[in-house]
Design a protein around this motif. Structure first.
Motif, PDB file in Angstrom:
ATOM      1  N   SER A  49      -4.485  -3.845 -13.458  1.00  0.00           N
ATOM      2  CA  SER A  49      -3.740  -2.598 -13.348  1.00  0.00           C
ATOM      3  C   SER A  49      -2.428  -2.692 -14.114  1.00  0.00           C
ATOM      4  O   SER A  49      -1.712  -3.693 -14.037  1.00  0.00           O
ATOM      5  CB  SER A  49      -3.454  -2.280 -11.887  1.00  0.00           C
ATOM      6  N   ASP A  52       1.561   0.421 -10.471  1.00  0.00           N
ATOM      7  CA  ASP A  52       1.321   0.476  -9.030  1.00  0.00           C
ATOM      8  C   ASP A  52       0.634   1.801  -8.720  1.00  0.00           C
ATOM      9  O   ASP A  52       1.058   2.863  -9.209  1.00  0.00           O
ATOM     10  CB  ASP A  52       2.635   0.401  -8.253  1.00  0.00           C
ATOM     11  N   GLY A  53      -0.435   1.754  -7.928  1.00  0.00           N
ATOM     12  CA  GLY A  53      -1.127   3.004  -7.608  1.00  0.00           C
ATOM     13  C   GLY A  53      -2.369   2.757  -6.787  1.00  0.00           C
ATOM     14  O   GLY A  53      -2.388   1.891  -5.895  1.00  0.00           O
ATOM     15  N   TYR A  54      -3.452   3.487  -7.118  1.00  0.00           N
ATOM     16  CA  TYR A  54      -4.704   3.415  -6.369  1.00  0.00           C
ATOM     17  C   TYR A  54      -5.873   3.365  -7.346  1.00  0.00           C
ATOM     18  O   TYR A  54      -5.962   4.168  -8.280  1.00  0.00           O
ATOM     19  CB  TYR A  54      -4.847   4.624  -5.434  1.00  0.00           C
ATOM     20  N   VAL A  69      -8.515   5.056   1.681  1.00  0.00           N
ATOM     21  CA  VAL A  69      -8.036   3.743   1.235  1.00  0.00           C
ATOM     22  C   VAL A  69      -8.739   2.678   2.060  1.00  0.00           C
ATOM     23  O   VAL A  69      -8.619   2.646   3.291  1.00  0.00           O
ATOM     24  CB  VAL A  69      -6.506   3.630   1.378  1.00  0.00           C
ATOM     25  N   GLU A  72      -6.706  -3.441  -0.381  1.00  0.00           N
ATOM     26  CA  GLU A  72      -5.561  -3.638  -1.262  1.00  0.00           C
ATOM     27  C   GLU A  72      -5.871  -4.732  -2.276  1.00  0.00           C
ATOM     28  O   GLU A  72      -6.556  -5.711  -1.971  1.00  0.00           O
ATOM     29  CB  GLU A  72      -4.333  -4.023  -0.437  1.00  0.00           C
ATOM     30  N   ARG A  90      -5.642   0.395  -2.722  1.00  0.00           N
ATOM     31  CA  ARG A  90      -4.232   0.283  -3.103  1.00  0.00           C
ATOM     32  C   ARG A  90      -4.089  -0.899  -4.064  1.00  0.00           C
ATOM     33  O   ARG A  90      -4.570  -2.001  -3.783  1.00  0.00           O
ATOM     34  CB  ARG A  90      -3.379   0.047  -1.849  1.00  0.00           C
ATOM     35  N   PHE A  92      -1.604  -3.014  -7.220  1.00  0.00           N
ATOM     36  CA  PHE A  92      -0.270  -3.255  -7.748  1.00  0.00           C
ATOM     37  C   PHE A  92      -0.360  -3.778  -9.192  1.00  0.00           C
ATOM     38  O   PHE A  92      -1.394  -4.289  -9.627  1.00  0.00           O
ATOM     39  CB  PHE A  92       0.478  -4.247  -6.857  1.00  0.00           C
ATOM     40  N   GLN A 107       1.098   5.789  -8.235  1.00  0.00           N
ATOM     41  CA  GLN A 107       1.484   6.173  -6.875  1.00  0.00           C
ATOM     42  C   GLN A 107       2.304   7.457  -6.835  1.00  0.00           C
ATOM     43  O   GLN A 107       2.276   8.187  -5.831  1.00  0.00           O
ATOM     44  CB  GLN A 107       2.240   5.040  -6.202  1.00  0.00           C
ATOM     45  N   ARG A 112       0.057  10.332   0.383  1.00  0.00           N
ATOM     46  CA  ARG A 112      -0.702   9.500   1.321  1.00  0.00           C
ATOM     47  C   ARG A 112      -0.353   9.860   2.752  1.00  0.00           C
ATOM     48  O   ARG A 112       0.828   9.995   3.104  1.00  0.00           O
ATOM     49  CB  ARG A 112      -0.437   8.012   1.066  1.00  0.00           C
ATOM     50  N   ASP A 115      -4.621   6.444   6.103  1.00  0.00           N
ATOM     51  CA  ASP A 115      -5.557   5.821   5.169  1.00  0.00           C
ATOM     52  C   ASP A 115      -6.156   6.809   4.186  1.00  0.00           C
ATOM     53  O   ASP A 115      -7.139   6.497   3.497  1.00  0.00           O
ATOM     54  CB  ASP A 115      -6.699   5.139   5.945  1.00  0.00           C
ATOM     55  N   ILE A 117      -5.556   9.515   0.873  1.00  0.00           N
ATOM     56  CA  ILE A 117      -4.667   9.958  -0.206  1.00  0.00           C
ATOM     57  C   ILE A 117      -5.248  11.222  -0.826  1.00  0.00           C
ATOM     58  O   ILE A 117      -6.463  11.429  -0.867  1.00  0.00           O
ATOM     59  CB  ILE A 117      -4.501   8.889  -1.304  1.00  0.00           C
TER      60      ILE A 117
END
Length: 390
Positions: A49, A52-54, A69, A72, A90, A92, A107, A112, A115, A117
């Motif tokens: 990635s 930072d996000g999903y 979600v 992580e 999730r 990073f 993000q 959110r 759990d 989004i």
């Protein structure tokens, strides 16, 4: 007298690349890479990635889409499962993109609640994923030869190269000569001065990646000079400073000849630096520099620098030159090539003022040398001249 280019050719004939040694990566900075090395891994080794996000499936990315979600993924701690339909992980920056996902929603583009989004309006473009091997892949070469910069060392570390093949650092014996000299920190007599050339040249050599050995000052007797020259045993290059001219106290040529030196040349058609001598002493190249401080330092740039580079396997070439416009006029040059202390700024280059070969204060303000050909005519503002960076 011989031209500078011919003197360099003689010096290059004396030297060649030194043997290769392998050093820990931590000691590689500033050394010359002697052999091409290959990356031992791919970087990044996985799709990572960039934000930072999903992590989600790209086919499901649209405004107001809802995801659950399920875990992580962090740097060093990836998500072990698979992202299915309607699911998100999730994630990073720098973390592995989990299996099943091919898009990272930043993000800032997400709302959110627990759990769940929801994707916001005006989603950012791009999938925010760095593919595996974006930087380099296993087997990517770092070609040699090259002087290793801090960036090169960082790249070698990322390539997982822990030990580096480099050319052995040239060891250079530095010998200043003259009864008039004392070391810095000592109290000179009424007729003495502080030795400066040795320390300036040592700094120059260290910047080049060589190892200077400062030997004791050789006093103006044959016995003293002979004794100090014997201390140079084991060096790859011997450099004497002063005593190479033709005065009654200039003994370097005579003593070196008595010790078996085969002289290659004496006197070069340049200023400053005319009384330059070179030869081979017991199989070791020897260069006799003039004693005037500026002459010695200019000769260090013009001759020692290319010789050290040749010994490191970086090729045989004179100091590189650029052409720059003059910002102040110059008078006509004489019959010898002239290396003028100069100052380069954003507008161009100008001589640094007084060109007396004893004035270290002028050399210290200079950041370049203007190179004037023999019998070069007067030059005006805006004329292009050859410049060597200091």
């Amino acid at each position: 007298m011989i031209p500078v280019a011919q003197a360099l050719d003689h010096l290059f004939a004396f030297v060649g690349p030194l043997p290769v040694e392998t050093v820990p990566l931590r000691r590689a900075h500033g050394r010359v890479l002697a052999e091409t090395v290959l990356a031992q891994r791919t970087q990044p080794p996985f799709a990572a990635s960039a934000m930072d996000g999903y992590a989600v499936k790209s086919a499901e990315v649209e405004t107001d889409a809802l995801f659950k979600v399920i875990g992580e993924s962090a740097a060093g701690h990836g998500f072990a499962g698979t992202v299915g339909a309607g699911q998100a992980v999730r994630i990073f920056t720098g973390a592995p993109v989990p299996q099943g996902a091919d898009f990272v929603v930043i993000q800032e583009d997400v709302t959110r609640r627990g759990d769940l989004i929801t994707l916001n309006h005006n989603l950012s473009s791009g999938n925010n994923i760095r593919p595996a091997g974006t930087d380099f892949t296993a087997g990517t070469p770092m070609p040699a030869p090259r002087r290793l910069s801090a960036g090169d060392v960082a790249l070698l570390a990322a390539m997982n190269v822990a030990r580096v093949p480099v050319t052995r650092a040239p060891v250079v014996a530095l010998i200043s000569t003259g009864d008039e000299l004392v070391m810095p920190g000592e109290t000179p007599g009424d007729d003495q001065i502080i030795v400066s050339n040795t320390f300036g040249l040592a700094a120059l050599l260290e910047d080049l990646g060589a190892v200077p050995r400062i030997l004791p000052i050789a006093r103006d007797t044959k016995a003293a000079l002979r004794q100090v020259l014997t201390l140079a045993a084991g060096a790859d290059l011997i450099v004497t400073i002063g005593g190479a001219s033709v005065g009654d106290h200039d003994l370097v040529a005579d003593v070196a000849a008595e010790m078996g030196m085969q002289q290659s040349f004496y006197k070069v058609a340049m200023r400053p630096g005319k009384p330059l001598m070179a030869g081979m002493l017991a199989g070791v190249p020897m260069i006799g520099l003039p004693g005037n401080p500026v002459s010695a330092m200019v000769c260090g740039t013009v001759f020692l620098t290319p010789v050290i580079r040749a010994m490191q396997g970086l090729g045989e070439a004179p100091a590189p030159r650029l052409q720059m416009p003059l910002t102040a006029p110059l008078e006509a040059n004489g019959p010898r090539e002239h290396y003028m202390r100069a100052v380069v700024d954003a507008q161009g280059v100008a001589d640094a003022g007084r060109q007396d070969s004893s004035l270290l204060s002028v050399l210290a303000t200079a950041n370049a040398l203007i190179v004037r050909p023999p019998d070069d005519p007067a030059r005006d503002v805006g004329d292009l001249v050859d410049v060597i960076d200091l």
